[in-house]
Design a protein around this motif. Structure first.
Motif, mmCIF file in Angstrom:
data_model
loop_
_atom_site.group_PDB
_atom_site.id
_atom_site.type_symbol
_atom_site.label_atom_id
_atom_site.label_comp_id
_atom_site.label_asym_id
_atom_site.label_seq_id
_atom_site.Cartn_x
_atom_site.Cartn_y
_atom_site.Cartn_z
ATOM 1 N N ILE A 157 0.859 -1.179 0.000
ATOM 2 C CA ILE A 157 0.000 0.000 0.000
ATOM 3 C C ILE A 157 0.899 1.234 0.000
ATOM 4 N N LEU A 158 0.702 2.101 -0.984
ATOM 5 C CA LEU A 158 1.493 3.316 -1.100
ATOM 6 C C LEU A 158 0.598 4.530 -0.874
ATOM 7 N N PRO A 159 1.079 5.539 -0.146
ATOM 8 C CA PRO A 159 0.303 6.765 0.039
ATOM 9 C C PRO A 159 0.324 7.605 -1.227
ATOM 10 N N ALA A 160 -0.275 8.783 -1.156
ATOM 11 C CA ALA A 160 -0.380 9.627 -2.345
ATOM 12 C C ALA A 160 0.981 10.117 -2.827
ATOM 13 N N LEU A 161 1.926 10.310 -1.928
ATOM 14 C CA LEU A 161 3.220 10.874 -2.297
ATOM 15 C C LEU A 161 4.264 9.761 -2.417
ATOM 16 N N TYR A 162 4.638 9.443 -3.630
ATOM 17 C CA TYR A 162 5.678 8.454 -3.862
ATOM 18 C C TYR A 162 6.343 8.787 -5.190
ATOM 19 N N THR A 163 7.526 8.222 -5.409
ATOM 20 C CA THR A 163 8.240 8.483 -6.649
ATOM 21 C C THR A 163 7.920 7.394 -7.676
ATOM 22 N N THR A 164 8.281 7.676 -8.919
ATOM 23 C CA THR A 164 8.118 6.665 -9.973
ATOM 24 C C THR A 164 8.874 5.396 -9.612
ATOM 25 N N GLU A 165 10.058 5.561 -9.033
ATOM 26 C CA GLU A 165 10.863 4.401 -8.653
ATOM 27 C C GLU A 165 10.154 3.572 -7.586
ATOM 28 N N ASP A 166 9.482 4.221 -6.634
ATOM 29 C CA ASP A 166 8.737 3.503 -5.605
ATOM 30 C C ASP A 166 7.674 2.612 -6.236
ATOM 31 N N LEU A 167 6.932 3.171 -7.194
ATOM 32 C CA LEU A 167 5.860 2.411 -7.830
ATOM 33 C C LEU A 167 6.422 1.271 -8.671
ATOM 34 N N GLU A 168 7.482 1.535 -9.408
ATOM 35 C CA GLU A 168 8.110 0.476 -10.219
ATOM 36 C C GLU A 168 8.558 -0.675 -9.317
ATOM 37 N N ALA A 170 7.407 -1.444 -6.312
ATOM 38 C CA ALA A 170 6.235 -2.115 -5.743
ATOM 39 C C ALA A 170 5.619 -3.090 -6.740
ATOM 40 N N ILE A 171 5.519 -2.679 -7.982
ATOM 41 C CA ILE A 171 4.958 -3.555 -9.021
ATOM 42 C C ILE A 171 5.821 -4.798 -9.196
ATOM 43 N N GLU A 172 7.133 -4.596 -9.149
ATOM 44 C CA GLU A 172 8.064 -5.716 -9.346
ATOM 45 C C GLU A 172 8.014 -6.712 -8.201
ATOM 46 N N ARG A 173 7.821 -6.228 -6.972
ATOM 47 C CA ARG A 173 7.959 -7.085 -5.790
ATOM 48 C C ARG A 173 6.641 -7.538 -5.179
ATOM 49 N N SER A 174 5.517 -7.055 -5.699
ATOM 50 C CA SER A 174 4.232 -7.322 -5.062
ATOM 51 C C SER A 174 3.300 -8.066 -5.996
ATOM 52 N N ASP A 175 2.314 -8.721 -5.400
ATOM 53 C CA ASP A 175 1.239 -9.342 -6.181
ATOM 54 C C ASP A 175 0.069 -8.378 -6.356
ATOM 55 N N VAL A 176 -0.150 -7.552 -5.345
ATOM 56 C CA VAL A 176 -1.201 -6.533 -5.389
ATOM 57 C C VAL A 176 -0.623 -5.228 -4.859
ATOM 58 N N VAL A 177 -0.906 -4.126 -5.559
ATOM 59 C CA VAL A 177 -0.476 -2.800 -5.116
ATOM 60 C C VAL A 177 -1.708 -1.909 -5.012
ATOM 61 N N PHE A 230 -10.740 11.518 -2.834
ATOM 62 C CA PHE A 230 -10.874 10.190 -2.243
ATOM 63 C C PHE A 230 -11.042 9.137 -3.340
ATOM 64 N N SER A 231 -9.958 8.867 -4.040
ATOM 65 C CA SER A 231 -9.922 7.846 -5.089
ATOM 66 C C SER A 231 -8.697 6.972 -4.852
ATOM 67 N N LEU A 232 -8.838 5.688 -5.080
ATOM 68 C CA LEU A 232 -7.669 4.809 -4.978
ATOM 69 C C LEU A 232 -7.640 3.856 -6.153
ATOM 70 N N LEU A 233 -6.481 3.251 -6.338
ATOM 71 C CA LEU A 233 -6.260 2.367 -7.480
ATOM 72 C C LEU A 233 -5.699 1.045 -6.984
ATOM 73 N N ILE A 234 -6.273 -0.043 -7.445
ATOM 74 C CA ILE A 234 -5.794 -1.388 -7.105
ATOM 75 C C ILE A 234 -5.197 -2.015 -8.360
ATOM 76 N N ILE A 235 -3.952 -2.441 -8.237
ATOM 77 C CA ILE A 235 -3.230 -3.073 -9.349
ATOM 78 C C ILE A 235 -2.986 -4.532 -8.991
ATOM 79 N N ARG A 236 -3.397 -5.431 -9.860
ATOM 80 C CA ARG A 236 -3.128 -6.862 -9.663
ATOM 81 C C ARG A 236 -1.963 -7.231 -10.572
ATOM 82 N N CYS A 237 -0.811 -7.400 -9.944
ATOM 83 C CA CYS A 237 0.448 -7.483 -10.691
ATOM 84 C C CYS A 237 0.805 -8.891 -11.156
#
Length: 244
Positions: A157-168, A170-177, A230-237
């Motif tokens: 789970i990532l908060p609103a403030l993160y870098t592109t590298e953080d998201l990359e 998370a996608i690489e290491r997680s099943d769900v983001v 108040f919007s969120l995004l669920i990614i199934r990686c």
């Protein structure tokens, strides 16, 4: 002369929007505490937490809106937290319990955390307790009708403030983001999802459990969504989750 016993501060988790998702303990405290605080709304309108709890309050209670700015400047934030803590302390010092209603869960990226820390710094003897509740990722998963994670699946789970590298990463290491409060960074996130071929495996949930709730699934056609706060995004990686 006997000293006045201090009141207790309660952090009440009021959930993502639906008042029926409040816990029994939260409703009991909301109905019985003499002072009910919540983040002040904007432009004269009640804030989300205030709207959620309004049906449980009675005219004899003190309703206490506290101002928290939507800024990143640490000095402005600290000043607001200190001012809110001072206001709350004025009631606790008189022996009155205070509940602070916060949307979602009080322990997950919550304004209540900063209020409690500011209060403890100046008054370390204050008693603070937290009442857990339904956080927005769990509410969003329920709205979608899919488990957020199961078995050995890794959830980030990532908060609103993160870098592109953080998201990359998370996608690489997680099943769900889960990306919280994604509105301000959505266009950039969309490009990253496109790069990783994850658009069709991603969902945006807007104001989950509220009357204004909206769901966008399969985001190929939604590169330019304009989303509320108040919007969120669920990614199934992982491939296993996509096929499940």
């Amino acid at each position: 002369m006997e000293a006045t016993q201090l009141g207790k501060l309660w952090g009440i988790s009021v959930g993502p929007g639906d008042p029926e998702l409040l816990t029994i303990k939260a409703t009991r405290l909301l109905k019985t505490c003499p002072v009910v605080a919540f983040p002040a709304g904007r432009k004269g309108q009640p804030g989300m937490a205030e709207r959620i709890v309004s049906g449980w309050l009675n005219p004899s209670q003190i309703q206490l809106p506290l101002y928290f700015p939507y800024v990143q400047a640490e000095d402005q934030l600290q000043a607001a937290w200190n001012a809110a803590a001072g206001t709350v302390w004025s009631y606790l010092a008189q022996g009155q319990d205070v509940v602070f209603a916060t949307e979602g869960d009080a322990s997950l990226y919550s304004t209540f955390t900063y209020l409690a820390q500011a209060l403890q710094q100046t008054h370390p003897n204050v008693v603070i307790q937290t009442v857990p509740g339904v956080c927005s990722p769990l509410a969003a998963a329920a709205v979608l009708g899919k488990p957020l994670a199961s078995l050995a699946q890794r959830l980030t789970i990532l908060p609103a403030l993160y870098t592109t590298e953080d998201l990359e990463t998370a996608i690489e290491r997680s099943d769900v983001v889960v990306l919280l409060k994604v509105a301000s960074v959505y266009q950039g996130v969309w490009q990253i999802l496109h790069k990783h071929q994850l658009l069709q495996h991603s969902s945006v949930i807007v104001q989950a459990t509220q009357p204004e709730q909206q769901i966008y699934q399969g985001l190929e056609a939604y590169a330019d969504l304009v989303l509320p706060y108040f919007s969120l995004l669920i990614i199934r990686c992982s491939k296993e989750i996509r096929l499940g």
